[in-house]
Design an enzyme around this catalytic site. Structure first.
Site, mmCIF file in Angstrom:
data_model
loop_
_atom_site.group_PDB
_atom_site.id
_atom_site.type_symbol
_atom_site.label_atom_id
_atom_site.label_comp_id
_atom_site.label_asym_id
_atom_site.label_seq_id
_atom_site.Cartn_x
_atom_site.Cartn_y
_atom_site.Cartn_z
ATOM 1 N N TYR A 23 0.855 -1.191 -0.192
ATOM 2 C CA TYR A 23 -0.078 -0.145 0.062
ATOM 3 C C TYR A 23 0.814 1.289 -0.121
ATOM 4 O O TYR A 23 0.377 2.393 -0.319
ATOM 5 C CB TYR A 23 -0.928 -0.035 1.256
ATOM 6 C CG TYR A 23 -2.092 -0.744 1.060
ATOM 7 C CD1 TYR A 23 -3.219 -0.459 0.461
ATOM 8 C CD2 TYR A 23 -1.949 -2.433 1.447
ATOM 9 C CE1 TYR A 23 -4.304 -1.236 0.142
ATOM 10 C CE2 TYR A 23 -3.296 -3.097 1.326
ATOM 11 C CZ TYR A 23 -4.339 -2.771 0.756
ATOM 12 O OH TYR A 23 -5.476 -3.382 0.373
ATOM 13 N N ILE A 24 2.113 1.431 0.444
ATOM 14 C CA ILE A 24 2.681 2.460 0.528
ATOM 15 C C ILE A 24 3.983 2.387 -0.426
ATOM 16 O O ILE A 24 4.226 3.228 -1.241
ATOM 17 C CB ILE A 24 3.624 2.705 2.131
ATOM 18 C CG1 ILE A 24 2.239 2.513 3.049
ATOM 19 C CG2 ILE A 24 4.468 3.737 2.337
ATOM 20 C CD1 ILE A 24 1.341 3.771 2.733
ATOM 21 N N ASP A 43 10.127 -6.684 -4.558
ATOM 22 C CA ASP A 43 9.140 -7.303 -3.575
ATOM 23 C C ASP A 43 9.444 -8.834 -3.491
ATOM 24 O O ASP A 43 10.067 -9.577 -4.435
ATOM 25 C CB ASP A 43 7.579 -7.006 -4.063
ATOM 26 C CG ASP A 43 6.600 -7.495 -2.919
ATOM 27 O OD1 ASP A 43 6.289 -6.329 -2.204
ATOM 28 O OD2 ASP A 43 6.237 -8.533 -2.354
ATOM 29 N N THR A 130 6.294 2.076 9.823
ATOM 30 C CA THR A 130 5.855 2.291 11.287
ATOM 31 C C THR A 130 6.735 1.316 12.045
ATOM 32 O O THR A 130 6.537 0.269 11.937
ATOM 33 C CB THR A 130 4.456 2.448 11.413
ATOM 34 O OG1 THR A 130 3.781 3.218 10.379
ATOM 35 C CG2 THR A 130 4.038 3.083 12.806
ATOM 36 N N VAL A 164 -0.085 8.491 4.865
ATOM 37 C CA VAL A 164 -1.358 8.900 3.962
ATOM 38 C C VAL A 164 -2.504 7.991 4.222
ATOM 39 O O VAL A 164 -2.328 6.743 4.716
ATOM 40 C CB VAL A 164 -0.734 8.341 2.460
ATOM 41 C CG1 VAL A 164 0.306 9.480 1.880
ATOM 42 C CG2 VAL A 164 -0.191 7.024 2.651
ATOM 43 N N LYS A 215 5.104 9.441 14.632
ATOM 44 C CA LYS A 215 3.945 8.585 13.714
ATOM 45 C C LYS A 215 3.272 7.480 14.468
ATOM 46 O O LYS A 215 2.065 7.670 14.426
ATOM 47 C CB LYS A 215 4.999 7.794 12.640
ATOM 48 C CG LYS A 215 4.323 6.828 12.088
ATOM 49 C CD LYS A 215 3.201 7.219 11.220
ATOM 50 C CE LYS A 215 2.078 5.977 10.741
ATOM 51 N NZ LYS A 215 1.525 6.141 9.488
ATOM 52 N N ASN A 219 -1.189 7.679 15.216
ATOM 53 C CA ASN A 219 -2.174 6.645 15.254
ATOM 54 C C ASN A 219 -2.791 6.201 16.437
ATOM 55 O O ASN A 219 -4.012 5.984 16.566
ATOM 56 C CB ASN A 219 -1.573 5.637 14.500
ATOM 57 C CG ASN A 219 -1.635 5.803 12.882
ATOM 58 O OD1 ASN A 219 -2.165 6.652 12.519
ATOM 59 N ND2 ASN A 219 -1.038 4.670 12.227
ATOM 60 N N ARG A 255 -14.036 23.721 21.222
ATOM 61 C CA ARG A 255 -12.831 22.861 21.265
ATOM 62 C C ARG A 255 -13.089 21.621 21.538
ATOM 63 O O ARG A 255 -12.306 20.605 22.318
ATOM 64 C CB ARG A 255 -11.970 23.486 22.855
ATOM 65 C CG ARG A 255 -11.364 24.458 22.344
ATOM 66 C CD ARG A 255 -10.743 25.243 23.699
ATOM 67 N NE ARG A 255 -11.715 25.829 24.556
ATOM 68 C CZ ARG A 255 -12.553 26.631 24.548
ATOM 69 N NH1 ARG A 255 -12.592 27.427 23.519
ATOM 70 N NH2 ARG A 255 -13.407 27.273 25.560
ATOM 71 N N GLY A 266 -10.084 -1.085 12.568
ATOM 72 C CA GLY A 266 -9.205 -1.906 11.726
ATOM 73 C C GLY A 266 -8.171 -1.239 11.116
ATOM 74 O O GLY A 266 -7.808 -0.128 11.240
ATOM 75 N N CYS A 269 -2.870 -0.130 10.675
ATOM 76 C CA CYS A 269 -2.141 1.050 11.147
ATOM 77 C C CYS A 269 -2.701 1.290 12.712
ATOM 78 O O CYS A 269 -2.198 1.032 13.530
ATOM 79 C CB CYS A 269 -2.180 2.362 10.313
ATOM 80 S SG CYS A 269 -1.624 1.993 8.652
HETATM 81 N N1 SAJ Z 1 -12.903 4.853 12.471
HETATM 82 C C1 SAJ Z 1 -13.866 4.893 13.252
HETATM 83 N N2 SAJ Z 1 -14.433 6.114 13.541
HETATM 84 C C2 SAJ Z 1 -13.771 7.307 12.957
HETATM 85 C C3 SAJ Z 1 -12.770 7.255 12.434
HETATM 86 C C4 SAJ Z 1 -12.471 5.916 11.856
HETATM 87 O O1 SAJ Z 1 -14.557 3.895 13.786
HETATM 88 O O2 SAJ Z 1 -14.346 8.529 13.357
HETATM 89 C C5 SAJ Z 1 -12.301 3.571 11.982
HETATM 90 C C6 SAJ Z 1 -12.417 3.178 10.439
HETATM 91 O O3 SAJ Z 1 -13.759 2.733 10.296
HETATM 92 C C7 SAJ Z 1 -11.113 2.252 10.525
HETATM 93 C C8 SAJ Z 1 -10.432 2.529 11.561
HETATM 94 O O4 SAJ Z 1 -11.081 3.619 12.451
HETATM 95 O O5 SAJ Z 1 -11.775 0.840 11.013
HETATM 96 C C9 SAJ Z 1 -8.973 3.485 10.873
HETATM 97 O O6 SAJ Z 1 -9.678 4.354 10.060
HETATM 98 P P1 SAJ Z 1 -8.933 5.962 9.551
HETATM 99 O O7 SAJ Z 1 -9.380 6.166 8.425
HETATM 100 O O8 SAJ Z 1 -9.097 6.285 10.906
HETATM 101 O O9 SAJ Z 1 -7.427 5.545 9.533
HETATM 102 P P2 SAJ Z 1 -6.371 4.513 8.441
HETATM 103 O O10 SAJ Z 1 -6.085 3.374 9.210
HETATM 104 O O11 SAJ Z 1 -7.034 4.295 7.099
HETATM 105 O O12 SAJ Z 1 -5.055 5.521 8.244
HETATM 106 C C10 SAJ Z 1 -4.471 6.133 9.298
HETATM 107 C C11 SAJ Z 1 -4.347 7.479 9.386
HETATM 108 N N3 SAJ Z 1 -3.590 7.879 10.361
HETATM 109 C C12 SAJ Z 1 -4.482 8.993 11.104
HETATM 110 O O13 SAJ Z 1 -5.518 9.544 10.760
HETATM 111 C C13 SAJ Z 1 -3.656 9.534 12.259
HETATM 112 C C14 SAJ Z 1 -3.373 7.832 8.102
HETATM 113 O O14 SAJ Z 1 -3.050 9.053 7.943
HETATM 114 C C15 SAJ Z 1 -1.891 6.819 8.304
HETATM 115 O O15 SAJ Z 1 -0.814 6.963 7.206
HETATM 116 C C16 SAJ Z 1 -2.266 5.428 8.340
HETATM 117 O O16 SAJ Z 1 -3.136 5.015 9.404
HETATM 118 C C17 SAJ Z 1 -1.089 4.624 8.381
HETATM 119 O O17 SAJ Z 1 -0.578 4.058 7.358
HETATM 120 O O18 SAJ Z 1 -0.345 4.708 9.428
#
Ligand code: SAJ
Length: 436
Positions: A23-24, A43, A130, A164, A215, A219, A255, A266, A269
């Site tokens: 993915y990256i 790969d 990460t 990303v 990083k 997350n 705030r 899920g 990350c």
């Molecule tokens: N989710 C919720 N409620 C929300 C937001 C998300 O339940 O309000 C759930 C989603 O359904 C999903 C999970 O959280 O199951 C994660 O989804 P996400 O869209 O928040 O994040 P990822 O895992 O797709 O990508 C994250 C991102 N990190 C942050 O926003 C801090 C991305 O910027 C990172 O690059 C990525 O992890 C990574 O590769 O580390």
């Protein structure tokens, strides 16, 4: 004394070797290639290499197919199982967790060992994966120095974490700010030079260990905040309050910004990285541990909702809509939707999963996927688990025609409930208590 690490990669024909084409790594390699660098993507999986050499990508991500094809067709991106000499190396391999929640750095170690015979004076090595804080210094540096070259003196070493968002990778790769953590300031300068090739966001320079911590903090911040939203949702169900309305109102405060509750967290990350902080000092990370546990408990909470609304497994199958970890992606890694399905099956239900983004026909840890009509046929309840846009376009009348009982459980508050009620459905929403 002169520093042997040159400030910039050679300008005539800089070469880059990217290890890991997931993915990256794949979008990153392609982006460097279309920006003019000679890139070798490496790969270890022969199937991935073969399919990329034939111009087919193995992951779902908007516009990635077009970008990879452009990069391969231009001759700037070659794909191989073997690394070669290059000016710079980027490691973009997975860092999963073990069963006991410790970072599994096997792929980082083996990528470093792959670079070893090709490492030369003046090279730059960047770790994008990460990792737990101190990995660049304590794990990567010693392996690379088996070459006889000294990091920070003979070659540059940096940690530049990817940030990303799956589903928006190509936009965020270019536009997001980046953290550039050098083993030394000179190493960071070299990495800044590399990323300036295509990054339009700001490049923030720091040391490698701080970059690793930043990083993982990002997350973890999101995981803890989603856990809070999930806790509010479960509490609201008990109080007979609509959590969605309450969150919307709380977010009117200048705030406060509560996130969205759901069936859990899920992806590869956010569900993984907080463990990188917990593992080194569990007694100092109680908040992070509690958030992880709470998010991991949410699939069980959804199954409890199913048991309340559809207590009798013999009343018909469950139509489970969505297996991917979030909307409009095809990634099922650590997906809470999958957990719900498996838990419901363990509870005695027949579950028919449907996901237009997931290509899978059963086997392994995943339940088999049905087409839309097959999943709905004779179902006693439709449980919406992943908020794919396609599900918002479902016609409740057509769905109801196929089902045995017009019952909907929406774990994402994603559907137009008035329309579903008008079609005769009893609607239950996670965070909203009793159905209406
Ligand atoms: N989710 C919720 N409620 C929300 C937001 C998300 O339940 O309000 C759930 C989603 O359904 C999903 C999970 O959280 O199951 C994660 O989804 P996400 O869209 O928040 O994040 P990822 O895992 O797709 O990508 C994250 C991102 N990190 C942050 O926003 C801090 C991305 O910027 C990172 O690059 C990525 O992890 C990574 O590769 O580390």
């Amino acid at each position: 004394m002169a520093d042997p690490i040159p400030l910039a990669v050679p300008l005539d024909s800089p070469t880059l070797c990217v290890l890991g084409l997931g993915y990256i790594g794949l979008p990153t390699a392609s982006m460097f290639a279309v920006s003019g660098m000679q890139v070798l993507g490496v790969d270890v999986n022969p199937r991935v290499v073969e399919s990329l050499q034939a111009g087919h990508i193995h992951i779902e991500e908007p516009d990635l197919q077009t970008l990879v094809q452009a990069a391969v067709n231009s001759g700037q991106l070659r794909i191989s199982l073997e690394a070669e000499l290059a000016d710079a190396f980027i490691i973009a391999v997975p860092t999963p967790i073990t069963k006991d929640h410790k970072a599994d750095l096997t792929f980082v170690r083996s990528a470093a060992e792959t670079i070893l015979p090709h490492l030369r004076e003046g090279n730059l090595v960047v770790l994008e994966s990460t990792v737990p804080p101190r990995t660049t210094r304590d794990v990567l540096q010693p392996i690379l120095e088996l070459s006889g070259l000294k990091a920070g003196v003979d070659f540059a070493l940096a940690h530049c974490p990817e940030r990303v968002l799956p589903g928006k990778i190509l936009i965020e790769l270019v536009e997001n700010d980046r953290i550039i953590g050098g083993l030394t300031p000179r190493c960071a300068d070299r990495a800044m030079e590399l990323y300036r090739t295509f990054v339009r966001g700001a490049l923030h320079q720091t040391d490698a260990t701080t970059a690793e911590m930043v990083k993982v903090m990002e997350n973890t911040y999101r995981d803890v905040n989603i856990a809070l939203a999930n806790q509010f949702a479960v509490l609201a169900e008990g109080f007979g309050v609509d959590a969605w309305e309450a969150i919307e109102l709380a977010n009117k405060h200048p705030r406060v910004q509560v996130l969205r509750p759901g069936p859990g967290v899920g992806g590869h990350c956010i569900a993984v990285d907080p463990w990188f902080l917990i593992e080194s000092a569990p007694e100092q990370a109680p908040l992070i541990s509690a958030a992880r546990k709470l998010n991991e408990s949410m699939p069980g909470h959804v199954v409890d909702l199913i048991k309340t609304q559809s207590p009798n497994p013999s009343d018909g199958p469950i139509a489970a809509f969505g297996l991917a970890y979030k909307g409009d992606v095809g990634d099922v890694r650590e997906s809470p939707s999958v957990e719900v399905v498996l838990e419901a099956i363990r509870s005695g239900y027949e579950v028919r999963a449907h996901d237009p983004h997931v290509k899978h026909d059963g086997g392994g840890d995943l339940p088999p996927c049905f087409d839309l009509a097959g999943a709905l046929d004779g179902a006693q309840v439709l449980v919406l688990l992943t908020d794919h846009s396609a599900f918002r376009r479902l016609d409740p009348h057509e769905a109801g025609e196929l089902m045995r009982t017009r019952r909907l459980i929406d774990t994402r508050n994603a559907l137009n409930h008035d329309a579903w009620r008008a079609a005769g459905f009893q609607v239950t929403t996670l965070g909203r208590g009793a159905p209406c």
